[in-house]
Design a protein around this motif. Sequence first.
Motif, PDB file in Angstrom:
ATOM      1  N   ILE A 370       0.787  -1.124   0.024  1.00 14.66           N
ATOM      2  CA  ILE A 370       0.070  -0.217  -0.047  1.00 14.66           C
ATOM      3  C   ILE A 370       0.895   1.248   0.063  1.00 14.66           C
ATOM      4  N   ARG A 371       1.837   1.303   0.832  1.00 15.51           N
ATOM      5  CA  ARG A 371       2.835   2.284   0.769  1.00 15.51           C
ATOM      6  C   ARG A 371       3.343   2.767  -0.498  1.00 15.51           C
ATOM      7  N   SER A 372       3.742   1.558  -1.261  1.00 22.55           N
ATOM      8  CA  SER A 372       4.332   1.816  -2.506  1.00 22.55           C
ATOM      9  C   SER A 372       3.385   2.490  -3.607  1.00 22.55           C
ATOM     10  N   PHE A 373       2.123   2.145  -3.389  1.00 23.61           N
ATOM     11  CA  PHE A 373       1.048   3.061  -4.168  1.00 23.61           C
ATOM     12  C   PHE A 373       0.627   4.304  -3.750  1.00 23.61           C
ATOM     13  N   ASP A 374       0.809   4.232  -2.212  1.00 27.48           N
ATOM     14  CA  ASP A 374       0.551   5.843  -1.990  1.00 27.48           C
ATOM     15  C   ASP A 374       1.708   6.691  -2.240  1.00 27.48           C
ATOM     16  N   ASP A 375       3.107   6.062  -2.297  1.00 29.87           N
ATOM     17  CA  ASP A 375       4.030   6.953  -2.753  1.00 29.87           C
ATOM     18  C   ASP A 375       4.024   7.366  -4.283  1.00 29.87           C
ATOM     19  N   THR A 429       5.136  20.781  -5.376  1.00 32.98           N
ATOM     20  CA  THR A 429       6.621  21.031  -5.788  1.00 32.98           C
ATOM     21  C   THR A 429       7.376  19.687  -5.352  1.00 32.98           C
ATOM     22  N   GLU A 430       6.954  18.892  -4.059  1.00 35.80           N
ATOM     23  CA  GLU A 430       7.709  17.898  -3.494  1.00 35.80           C
ATOM     24  C   GLU A 430       6.804  16.982  -2.636  1.00 35.80           C
ATOM     25  N   MET A 431       7.127  15.921  -2.715  1.00 36.91           N
ATOM     26  CA  MET A 431       6.262  14.878  -1.775  1.00 36.91           C
ATOM     27  C   MET A 431       7.221  14.435  -0.712  1.00 36.91           C
ATOM     28  N   THR A 432       6.529  14.254   0.416  1.00 42.85           N
ATOM     29  CA  THR A 432       7.422  13.685   1.698  1.00 42.85           C
ATOM     30  C   THR A 432       6.832  12.361   2.278  1.00 42.85           C
ATOM     31  N   THR A 433       7.395  11.929   3.194  1.00 46.74           N
ATOM     32  CA  THR A 433       6.690  10.692   3.829  1.00 46.74           C
ATOM     33  C   THR A 433       4.933  10.556   3.993  1.00 46.74           C
ATOM     34  N   ASN A 434       4.647  11.835   4.488  1.00 43.23           N
ATOM     35  CA  ASN A 434       3.212  11.899   4.747  1.00 43.23           C
ATOM     36  C   ASN A 434       2.577  13.002   4.376  1.00 43.23           C
ATOM     37  N   SER A 435       3.110  13.790   3.558  1.00 43.52           N
ATOM     38  CA  SER A 435       2.539  14.879   3.119  1.00 43.52           C
ATOM     39  C   SER A 435       3.165  15.248   1.734  1.00 43.52           C
ATOM     40  N   LEU A 436       2.458  16.331   1.197  1.00 44.12           N
ATOM     41  CA  LEU A 436       3.109  17.323   0.258  1.00 44.12           C
ATOM     42  C   LEU A 436       3.555  18.478   0.525  1.00 44.12           C
TER      43      LEU A 436
END
Length: 451
Positions: A370-375, A429-436
């Motif tokens: 799921i985390r891979s799809f989330d990323d 502009t950027e993605m992080t572990t839990n947000s954008l």
Amino acid sequence: MNPKLYLVTYGCQMNEYDSSKMADVLAKSHGFERTSVPEEADVLLLNTCSVREKAQEKVFSELGRWREWKQARPGRVIGVGGCVASQEGEQIASRAPHVDLVFGPQTLHRLPELLEQNRQTARPAVDISFPEIEKFDRLPEPRAEGPTAFVSIMEGCSKYCTFCIVPYTRGAEVSRPLDDVLVEIAQLADQGVREVTLLGQNVNAYRGRMGDTADVCDLALLIGYVARIPGIERIRFTTSHPAEFTDALVDAFAAEPKLASYLHLPVQSGSNRILGMMKRGYTREQFLAKIERIKQARPGLSLSTDFIVGFPSESDDDFAQTMDLIDRVGFDAAFSFVYSPRPGTPAANLRDNVTTEIKSARLQILQNRIRSFDDAFKQSLVGSVQTVLVERPSRRGRGQMTGKTSSNRSVNFDAPAHLAGQFVDVEVTEMTTNSLRGRIVEQHVVAGAAV
């Protein structure tokens, strides 16, 4: 000086909603003000959830810590509400004699009377009955606490899945009348709410009475009515049951732009055998067909779900079918848990023959997928422009604000605090572990006023 209320909430969004109503009821009846300092509280309330493992033990552990505050001031009142209270009833006061109030999700509106009863008798006041819709008729007018709000449109669940305690603790499905729901949302909109989340244990079973007629309003029709309320610009709903996700609701995703591009649709398992044992009322093939229609209605939709891993007798093949379902759907978010029996449910009588080690290993595999799809989903948003409702200052600080995209992703960006409650276009502009992270491109103005 007004009396103080300390309130702790366990569990789902329905419980968060109920807790806010507890505070409203006591504020109106006795002038209570909420405090984050338990030592200064006159009343301490614990709103409980019985869905997770060892829920009762966690409640009594918390109550054990609260005993010291009661001993320090004997006149202090301690109450337990929510699903564990509904399940355990008078056993709570018996096991924890320092508890003064015990009330269920359907009787929170009776808190003022229970409080007075306890003060007069010096004995625990217990009410875990199911008075159906009376709760909503007795609640004070809603108070907005920011630009988003939860609105409960129905109570209870009549699905009786074999693993679930909710029908026993919250009762059968009861829908609020359409007019009552619309009036509450209009009142919230007048206070600055711009996004509402329609709540129910099985929200797409909503069947609200329409005026004095015999006609009823389903969720799809309700969404259309809510979208026409001035000020409401975004609509969400949760939690749905796949067996009652109607074609009309699918069509709503195609027809109503104010309906958010996010859907939480719990599947629980990808194995037909396990789904049958869970008494879910659908097959994996039916679920996949429904998801395909929803995706066609709203391209780019963010899909979230629930999984129970290690249900009794779940085999390697059963789990492999769940993983295959994840790959076919591409869920980009999920709440996933290892199975643990709930006393009083049919599944509690099944032999729990999947070891803890196997459950934990499968859960890790599932969550990693799921985390891979989330990323991947978050990465797909980088470079795009998303409409974001500015909610509050970011926890990151540094002059940043935070809000959510239509797909329910949190975004942090530089912005002045006065933009809270307004919609802005943000370039991600950027993605992080839990947000954008992003930057403002444009502020929306609707009907002559920023919203």
